[in-house]
Structures are given as C-alpha cells and as structure tokens.
Write a protein that holds these residues in place. Structure first.
Motif, PDB file in Angstrom:
ATOM      1  N   ILE A 126      47.808  93.189  10.228  1.00  0.00           N
ATOM      2  CA  ILE A 126      48.755  92.563  11.155  1.00  0.00           C
ATOM      3  C   ILE A 126      48.286  92.732  12.594  1.00  0.00           C
ATOM      4  N   VAL A 127      48.456  91.664  13.366  1.00  0.00           N
ATOM      5  CA  VAL A 127      48.071  91.643  14.775  1.00  0.00           C
ATOM      6  C   VAL A 127      49.217  91.011  15.561  1.00  0.00           C
ATOM      7  N   PRO A 128      49.777  91.703  16.596  1.00  0.00           N
ATOM      8  CA  PRO A 128      50.821  91.064  17.404  1.00  0.00           C
ATOM      9  C   PRO A 128      50.263  89.843  18.122  1.00  0.00           C
ATOM     10  N   ASN A 129      51.083  88.782  18.180  1.00  0.00           N
ATOM     11  CA  ASN A 129      50.552  87.535  18.765  1.00  0.00           C
ATOM     12  C   ASN A 129      51.183  87.184  20.104  1.00  0.00           C
ATOM     13  N   GLY A 130      51.771  88.170  20.781  1.00  0.00           N
ATOM     14  CA  GLY A 130      52.230  87.959  22.145  1.00  0.00           C
ATOM     15  C   GLY A 130      53.725  87.834  22.319  1.00  0.00           C
ATOM     16  N   ARG A 131      54.465  87.597  21.243  1.00  0.00           N
ATOM     17  CA  ARG A 131      55.923  87.524  21.312  1.00  0.00           C
ATOM     18  C   ARG A 131      56.508  88.643  20.472  1.00  0.00           C
ATOM     19  N   GLU A 132      57.570  89.274  20.967  1.00  0.00           N
ATOM     20  CA  GLU A 132      58.158  90.385  20.230  1.00  0.00           C
ATOM     21  C   GLU A 132      58.608  89.922  18.847  1.00  0.00           C
ATOM     22  N   GLY A 133      58.217  90.692  17.852  1.00  0.00           N
ATOM     23  CA  GLY A 133      58.602  90.355  16.495  1.00  0.00           C
ATOM     24  C   GLY A 133      57.766  89.275  15.847  1.00  0.00           C
ATOM     25  N   HIS A 134      56.686  88.857  16.483  1.00  0.00           N
ATOM     26  CA  HIS A 134      55.801  87.835  15.928  1.00  0.00           C
ATOM     27  C   HIS A 134      54.402  88.426  15.738  1.00  0.00           C
ATOM     28  N   TYR A 135      53.868  88.246  14.553  1.00  0.00           N
ATOM     29  CA  TYR A 135      52.565  88.809  14.208  1.00  0.00           C
ATOM     30  C   TYR A 135      51.740  87.797  13.427  1.00  0.00           C
ATOM     31  N   ALA A 136      50.438  87.857  13.595  1.00  0.00           N
ATOM     32  CA  ALA A 136      49.521  87.202  12.667  1.00  0.00           C
ATOM     33  C   ALA A 136      49.321  88.144  11.484  1.00  0.00           C
ATOM     34  N   LEU A 137      49.227  87.571  10.289  1.00  0.00           N
ATOM     35  CA  LEU A 137      49.135  88.368   9.065  1.00  0.00           C
ATOM     36  C   LEU A 137      48.097  87.761   8.134  1.00  0.00           C
ATOM     37  N   ARG A 138      47.216  88.614   7.630  1.00  0.00           N
ATOM     38  CA  ARG A 138      46.233  88.189   6.625  1.00  0.00           C
ATOM     39  C   ARG A 138      46.273  89.170   5.462  1.00  0.00           C
ATOM     40  N   TRP A 139      45.996  88.638   4.258  1.00  0.00           N
ATOM     41  CA  TRP A 139      46.052  89.441   3.036  1.00  0.00           C
ATOM     42  C   TRP A 139      44.700  89.409   2.322  1.00  0.00           C
ATOM     43  N   PHE A 140      44.235  90.575   1.892  1.00  0.00           N
ATOM     44  CA  PHE A 140      42.990  90.677   1.146  1.00  0.00           C
ATOM     45  C   PHE A 140      43.213  91.499  -0.118  1.00  0.00           C
ATOM     46  N   THR A 141      42.735  90.984  -1.269  1.00  0.00           N
ATOM     47  CA  THR A 141      42.586  91.803  -2.463  1.00  0.00           C
ATOM     48  C   THR A 141      41.281  92.590  -2.307  1.00  0.00           C
ATOM     49  N   PRO A 142      40.921  93.410  -3.282  1.00  0.00           N
ATOM     50  CA  PRO A 142      39.620  94.088  -3.185  1.00  0.00           C
ATOM     51  C   PRO A 142      38.419  93.144  -3.213  1.00  0.00           C
ATOM     52  N   THR A 143      38.643  91.856  -3.555  1.00  0.00           N
ATOM     53  CA  THR A 143      37.497  90.946  -3.666  1.00  0.00           C
ATOM     54  C   THR A 143      37.607  89.672  -2.830  1.00  0.00           C
ATOM     55  N   VAL A 144      38.835  89.208  -2.513  1.00  0.00           N
ATOM     56  CA  VAL A 144      38.981  87.930  -1.816  1.00  0.00           C
ATOM     57  C   VAL A 144      40.170  87.965  -0.853  1.00  0.00           C
ATOM     58  N   GLU A 145      40.129  87.067   0.145  1.00  0.00           N
ATOM     59  CA  GLU A 145      41.313  86.802   0.956  1.00  0.00           C
ATOM     60  C   GLU A 145      42.187  85.802   0.209  1.00  0.00           C
ATOM     61  N   VAL A 146      43.514  86.003   0.255  1.00  0.00           N
ATOM     62  CA  VAL A 146      44.425  85.124  -0.472  1.00  0.00           C
ATOM     63  C   VAL A 146      45.347  84.406   0.518  1.00  0.00           C
ATOM     64  N   PRO A 147      45.864  83.212   0.140  1.00  0.00           N
ATOM     65  CA  PRO A 147      46.674  82.425   1.066  1.00  0.00           C
ATOM     66  C   PRO A 147      48.134  82.831   1.140  1.00  0.00           C
ATOM     67  N   LEU A 148      48.610  83.620   0.172  1.00  0.00           N
ATOM     68  CA  LEU A 148      50.017  84.017   0.173  1.00  0.00           C
ATOM     69  C   LEU A 148      50.172  85.268  -0.664  1.00  0.00           C
ATOM     70  N   CYS A 149      50.951  86.226  -0.163  1.00  0.00           N
ATOM     71  CA  CYS A 149      51.245  87.448  -0.911  1.00  0.00           C
ATOM     72  C   CYS A 149      52.628  87.940  -0.532  1.00  0.00           C
ATOM     73  N   GLY A 150      53.471  88.127  -1.528  1.00  0.00           N
ATOM     74  CA  GLY A 150      54.844  88.541  -1.261  1.00  0.00           C
ATOM     75  C   GLY A 150      54.995  90.019  -0.989  1.00  0.00           C
ATOM     76  N   HIS A 151      54.480  90.857  -1.892  1.00  0.00           N
ATOM     77  CA  HIS A 151      54.774  92.285  -1.737  1.00  0.00           C
ATOM     78  C   HIS A 151      54.108  92.862  -0.493  1.00  0.00           C
ATOM     79  N   ALA A 152      52.909  92.378  -0.134  1.00  0.00           N
ATOM     80  CA  ALA A 152      52.253  92.890   1.067  1.00  0.00           C
ATOM     81  C   ALA A 152      52.933  92.382   2.338  1.00  0.00           C
ATOM     82  N   THR A 153      53.564  91.206   2.262  1.00  0.00           N
ATOM     83  CA  THR A 153      54.367  90.725   3.398  1.00  0.00           C
ATOM     84  C   THR A 153      55.595  91.602   3.574  1.00  0.00           C
TER      85      THR A 153
END
Length: 267
Positions: free
Chosen positions: A52-79
């Motif tokens: 997670i990286v803050p993107n300049g507004r309070e409460g707003h973040y950029a979010l990326r998810w990675f498994t041990p092998t690939v980046e995935v486009p959507l993940c519920g539990h990690a969100t």
C-alpha cells in the motif's frame, strides 16, 4: 540496507487465532521495482502480500497484490487485511478507506470490528469441463460455470466439498484458471453456501479464504436462494467466515480481521 514495516493479518477468521486467511501487508512511501515486490511476496510465502502507498488524499491508497509467483488483479482477503492495518494501526480515526487498484477503486468501511468490502459483482455462464478436469479435481460437479476470473464447480452438498482431494499437478495441467468448488450450505453449519478455492496455476494449491471468489458466489447463490444477504463459509483447514450481500453490480463482503504479527523486513 532498507527496512520496511510488515504486518501479518488473519482475514475472514471471525477474529479467532489461526483462522481465516493470512495476508502480509507492507506499507510503502512509493512502489519499488516490480521484481522487488515479487521477491518480497515470494519470501513471505503467503497466499497474498498487499503493498500500500498513500496517494495524496487522506484515506486513499494505491494497492497491489502479489502471490508468491504472480501479481493478481483482485484479492479480497488481502484488501480486508490492508484496510484493517490502516484503520486500526496507521490511521485509526478513519471509518473508511479507498484503494486504487488494477480492478478500479475499491472502498472498505469499518463498523465496530467488522470490515466490509465494496467489490464488483460477476455473473456466471455455463462452461464446458476442460479435459481431465473432473479427475484432477477429484469429482465431477453437477454444474460448471465461468464467472469473472474463475471456474465455478457446483456440487450437491457440503460433504461433497469437504471430500474433494485434488491432484494439484493435474489440475494445473488441466486449466490455468482458478477453481471455486461450491454447494448449498446447511442450517446446522450456519451457512447459506460453502466453498473451497484451488489455484495451483497461480502458486496457491488451496486458498484458505477467498474474498474475491464471493464476487461470483454471492450473486450466484442470491439468485438460487432468493435472498440478497447470505452467510458463507469457506471449508479450508483454517476455515473462513464471511457475510455477503448481492447489490446488483456490486457485492458487499464483510468479515473480521486479527493481527497475527508485526515486524520489519530488511531488503
């Protein structure tokens, strides 16, 4: 050498120890190269690591998810885990956060100890069984569908779901697509429907709890059962507890989180 904070959070585990799906959450000032993110996720060796990286507004973040092998486009539990870290540790005054992700803007709200994801809803269409699929999964489903990024195999009973013993090497060879196995729940389980999720092609033989799968499961079972609000259980060895609500083009997915560990990593 650079050091980073890291948190491991058990998501969708009803607040109980050793339940739900563990996810690592790594707060950053900015994203390092993708190979560094991938290496951290591989070293963590959890189903998902959320960055997670803050993107300049309070409460707003950029979010990326990675498994041990690939980046995935959507993940519920990690969100859910990322929102938990923000709203209980980093910025505990916040009642909600918004994430900018590969799947668009995703909001998470907090009410007491319950966090709720606002995720997209995916319909299901009948699909043909891939060659070798039933043998690899361990049983032939009564129905088979494609929904979002998943195949959905529908069985008769929760016992059928529990009895599945996939050959993961064969399943990976049969399909690159993650597989949800699901059945109607029972009153004694306190569940309207149950599921398991297998994704050997993504480096996850069985996911303990899969929030994103409920983007497909919630509308599917809401239509079958005639109710929009449903209780769900994921029947992995750790077990998962989710409340879902089908809301047309969106799905509300609710659950609790528990902090398992916090520390620092050095890269």
């Amino acid at each position: 050498m650079k050091s980073l904070d890291i948190f491991e959070v058990e998501a969708f585990g009803a607040g109980l120890p050793f339940r739900g799906n563990p996810a690592a959450v790594v707060p950053l000032d900015q994203f390092p190269p993708d190979e560094t993110l991938a290496a951290i996720a591989a070293a963590n060796n959890l189903a998902e690591t959320a960055f997670i990286v803050p993107n300049g507004r309070e409460g707003h973040y950029a979010l990326r998810w990675f498994t041990p092998t690939v980046e995935v486009p959507l993940c519920g539990h990690a969100t859910l885990a990322a929102a938990f870290v923000i709203m209980t540790i980093l910025q505990p005054h916040l009642p909600a956060v918004t994430f900018d992700t590969l799947s668009g803007l995703l909001a998470v709200t907090k009410a007491g100890n319950v966090l709720t994801l606002d995720f997209p809803s995916y319909g299901a269409e009948p699909a043909a069984l891939p060659a070798g699929f039933a043998g690899a999964l361990g049983a032939a489903p009564r129905e088979f569908h494609r929904s979002g990024g998943y195949f959905m195999a529908v069985f008769e009973t929760p016992a059928d779901i529990l009895a599945l013993a996939p050959d993961f090497k064969a399943l990976k060879a049969a399909t690159p697509i993650a597989v949800i196995a699901t059945a109607k729940g029972t009153a004694d389980m306190g569940a309207d429907f149950v599921s398991r999720m297998f994704a050997p092609a993504q480096g996850i033989d069985e996911d303990p709890v899969t929030g994103s799968a409920h983007c497909s499961l919630a509308p599917f079972w809401a239509a079958r059962l005639g109710r929009d609000r449903l209780e769900a259980r994921q029947l992995s060895s750790r077990g998962g507890f989710l409340s879902v609500e089908s809301q047309g083009s969106r799905v509300a997915i609710s659950g609790q989180c528990r902090l398992y560990l916090e520390g620092r990593i050095h890269i």
